[in-house]
Design a protein around this motif. Structure first.
Motif, PDB file in Angstrom:
ATOM      1  N   UNK A 152       0.843  -1.027   0.009  1.00 35.99           N
ATOM      2  CA  UNK A 152       0.317  -0.103   0.126  1.00 35.99           C
ATOM      3  C   UNK A 152       1.110   1.549  -0.270  1.00 35.99           C
ATOM      4  N   UNK A 153       2.047   0.957   0.561  1.00 39.96           N
ATOM      5  CA  UNK A 153       3.583   2.354   0.727  1.00 39.96           C
ATOM      6  C   UNK A 153       3.566   2.465  -0.970  1.00 39.96           C
ATOM      7  N   UNK A 154       3.952   1.765  -1.577  1.00 43.36           N
ATOM      8  CA  UNK A 154       4.411   1.302  -2.974  1.00 43.36           C
ATOM      9  C   UNK A 154       3.088   1.833  -3.698  1.00 43.36           C
ATOM     10  N   UNK A 155       2.038   1.734  -3.352  1.00 44.83           N
ATOM     11  CA  UNK A 155       0.995   2.380  -4.461  1.00 44.83           C
ATOM     12  C   UNK A 155       1.037   3.750  -4.386  1.00 44.83           C
ATOM     13  N   UNK A 156       0.518   4.494  -3.125  1.00 44.21           N
ATOM     14  CA  UNK A 156       1.511   5.526  -3.125  1.00 44.21           C
ATOM     15  C   UNK A 156       1.948   6.882  -4.070  1.00 44.21           C
ATOM     16  N   UNK A 157       3.472   5.859  -4.042  1.00 36.33           N
ATOM     17  CA  UNK A 157       4.292   6.930  -4.729  1.00 36.33           C
ATOM     18  C   UNK A 157       3.782   5.953  -6.152  1.00 36.33           C
ATOM     19  N   UNK A 158       3.835   5.490  -6.399  1.00 36.81           N
ATOM     20  CA  UNK A 158       3.532   4.934  -7.651  1.00 36.81           C
ATOM     21  C   UNK A 158       2.367   5.927  -8.221  1.00 36.81           C
ATOM     22  N   UNK A 159       1.275   6.371  -7.758  1.00 36.57           N
ATOM     23  CA  UNK A 159       0.525   6.792  -8.344  1.00 36.57           C
ATOM     24  C   UNK A 159       1.238   8.085  -8.167  1.00 36.57           C
ATOM     25  N   UNK A 160       1.659   8.710  -7.589  1.00 33.62           N
ATOM     26  CA  UNK A 160       2.335  10.076  -7.052  1.00 33.62           C
ATOM     27  C   UNK A 160       3.479  10.827  -7.831  1.00 33.62           C
ATOM     28  N   UNK A 161       4.639   9.483  -7.537  1.00 37.70           N
ATOM     29  CA  UNK A 161       5.267  10.279  -9.265  1.00 37.70           C
ATOM     30  C   UNK A 161       4.459   9.597 -10.506  1.00 37.70           C
ATOM     31  N   UNK A 162       4.203   9.338 -10.947  1.00 34.00           N
ATOM     32  CA  UNK A 162       3.051   8.994 -12.515  1.00 34.00           C
ATOM     33  C   UNK A 162       2.892  10.725 -12.420  1.00 34.00           C
ATOM     34  N   UNK A 163       2.004  11.136 -11.660  1.00 38.39           N
ATOM     35  CA  UNK A 163       1.403  12.558 -11.665  1.00 38.39           C
ATOM     36  C   UNK A 163       2.359  13.422 -12.000  1.00 38.39           C
ATOM     37  N   UNK A 164       4.062  13.160 -11.374  1.00 36.55           N
ATOM     38  CA  UNK A 164       4.524  14.120 -10.575  1.00 36.55           C
ATOM     39  C   UNK A 164       5.902  13.946 -12.442  1.00 36.55           C
TER      40      UNK A 164
END
Length: 494
Positions: free
Chosen positions: A351-363
């Motif tokens: 779940x921690x990884x999913x958060x980062x995945x979505x944010x970095x895609x948006x960045x």
């Protein structure tokens, strides 16, 4: 004269020199994280940029294209070497030399700024450097993508063949069962005991070294140091690891060490004939992570092995009074509210990884501005985990990855967990008395099976081929989710 054979030999001789220079570049990064004087940061950025310029020139040398056209592969190993060299040449040729140097310079500088910002919880001090890194990596992604998705191109650096769509679908399949399991264990009437006490740095490091030895780390070809963020670096005959120490939480040190040993043993276990060639390193970060996660979790956090670890702690810390092995097993695997990905239990880690995945895609896409990143992180964390971030070092500043430009890297952690679940299922069938061995602190059968079935191949096969050949089936998330539910429902008496 066999022109095709001569072309292959010339290409491989050239590639070995390039690989050797790449190892030197990696050593500079290791030194920067461990022993480099603080005042050397600006100079080190220039050193790394200069070396990256040399490497980029070699990776795009026009002779490579000519050699590739002429070279003949006489066996599967040679075919794999050519496949990797062709892929590297194609990707490197799409990136201008000045951009490659700029990325190396910016990430080296940003790494030091991030470490200081993390220590002082000063997000604003880091954001200008982060924005520069993101802008440069976005440019790289666009060069590589050739009109397609820039984030997909960056992901392909770490997991060839993976895309944001395939990774997003994987997360969509995993999330419901993970969220349901987390809710069940956090609300369970039975809760394992928390760890209490203070554990000296010296004592933790002695156990950390014992753990590295128990998992087969070759000390003649490696070393263990301290860093802000644990990592493994190098390949072949020089593979170094780091850990970190928090005196109130020895598990942080112990399991960070085992995790990095998993990475290191992968590199140390590769067929030495592949040294300083494209096959002489892990084939992808997903496969790499499968080794670190199965070492750390399915082996290191197993009921059998934690019983052995309990004995080590009692000998090293005479005041440690955990009542019995079963309670200690529960304590090691306790699911609890926490901020830090690297310290997260197996249930919540992805779940921690999913958060980062979505944010970095948006960045990378530009949908999320760097100035809004902290707020976006905090909002998403509260929504996913149910409580607020208390300070930036427990939030957006906790990971080193974005400072050093590793956009596209985070999802490979979860892919590695998926692979580890599949490998664990196959390993249990291959070594039916595994628990009896782990209870004695003996990991040789498990690590030997992994070395023979995964590690020794290096880059010979594609990532999917490595895992499917080892397991006897195509990798999927089922074995991981079944393992987690069986394990944690037993611990929490559900």
């Amino acid at each position: 004269m066999n022109i095709r054979a001569d072309a292959f030999e010339a290409l491989m001789a050239f590639q070995r020199r390039t690989e050797a220079l790449g190892q030197i570049s990696g050593r500079l990064e290791w030194d920067q994280e461990t022993t480099m004087p603080r005042g050397a940061a600006v100079q080190r950025a220039e050193e790394r940029a200069a070396l990256e310029g040399v490497l980029h020139a070699r990776r795009t040398d026009p002779r490579i294209e000519a050699w590739l056209d002429e070279a003949e592969a006489k066996d599967d190993v040679a075919k794999a070497q050519l496949r990797h060299i062709r892929r590297s040449f194609t990707r490197a040729s799409r990136i201008p030399a000045d951009l490659a140097e700029a990325v190396a310079r910016a990430t080296s500088t940003a790494q030091g700024v991030w470490a200081d910002a993390r220590a002082s919880n000063d997000v604003a001090a880091f954001l200008p450097n982060l924005k520069e890194v993101i802008d440069l990596r976005r440019q790289e992604g666009q060069c590589l993508a050739q009109g397609n998705d820039a984030y997909d191109a960056l992901v392909d650096d770490y997991e060839p063949g993976a895309t944001a769509a395939s990774l997003g679908a994987m997360f969509d399949r995993m999330r419901p069962r993970l969220v349901e399991l987390r809710g069940a264990v956090l609300e369970a009437p039975h809760q394992p005991e928390p760890l209490e006490g203070r554990f000296s740095t010296e004592g933790q490091m002695r156990i950390a070294r014992s753990l590295a030895t128990a998992f087969g780390y070759d000390w003649d070809k490696g070393r263990l140091d301290l860093s802000v963020h644990p990592f493994s670096a190098g390949s072949g005959a020089d593979v170094r690891i780091t850990t970190r120490v928090e005196e109130s939480d020895p598990f942080n040190c112990f399991y960070s060490t085992i995790h990095e040993v998993g990475h290191a043993c992968y590199e140390q276990g590769i067929d030495p004939d592949y040294g300083l060639t494209p096959l002489g390193q892990g084939v992808s970060m997903g496969v790499h992570e499968s080794q670190s996660r199965i070492y750390e979790n399915q082996l290191g956090r197993s009921r059998a092995f934690t019983g052995w670890l309990l004995g080590q702690m009692r000998r090293q810390f005479p005041d440690f009074t955990q009542r019995d092995a079963e309670a200690f097993y529960g304590t090691v695997n306790k699911v609890r509210a926490g901020y830090i990905r690297t310290e997260a239990d197996e249930v919540q880690y992805n779940l921690h990884v999913m958060l980062r995945f979505d944010l970095e895609r948006a960045l990378i896409s530009g949908d999320l501005a760097v100035a809004d990143l902290e707020a976006a992180w905090n909002d998403r964390f509260r929504a996913d985990f149910g409580f607020p971030v208390d300070k930036p070092s427990n939030g957006v500043l906790q990971d080193v990855h974005w400072s050093i430009g590793l956009f596209g890297y985070f999802p490979t952690y979860s892919l590695g967990n998926l692979y580890a679940g599949c490998l664990h299922e196959a390993l249990r069938k291959a070594v039916p008395d595994l628990d009896a061995q782990l209870a004695e602190g003996d990991t040789a059968a498990a690590t030997g099976w992994l070395r023979n079935n995964v590690q020794r191949h290096g880059g010979l096969y594609t990532p999917q081929e490595v895992i499917s050949r080892a397991c006897g089936f195509e990798p999927h998330e089922g074995p991981l989710l079944d393992y987690l539910e069986t394990k944690f429902r037993a611990i929490y008496r559900l």
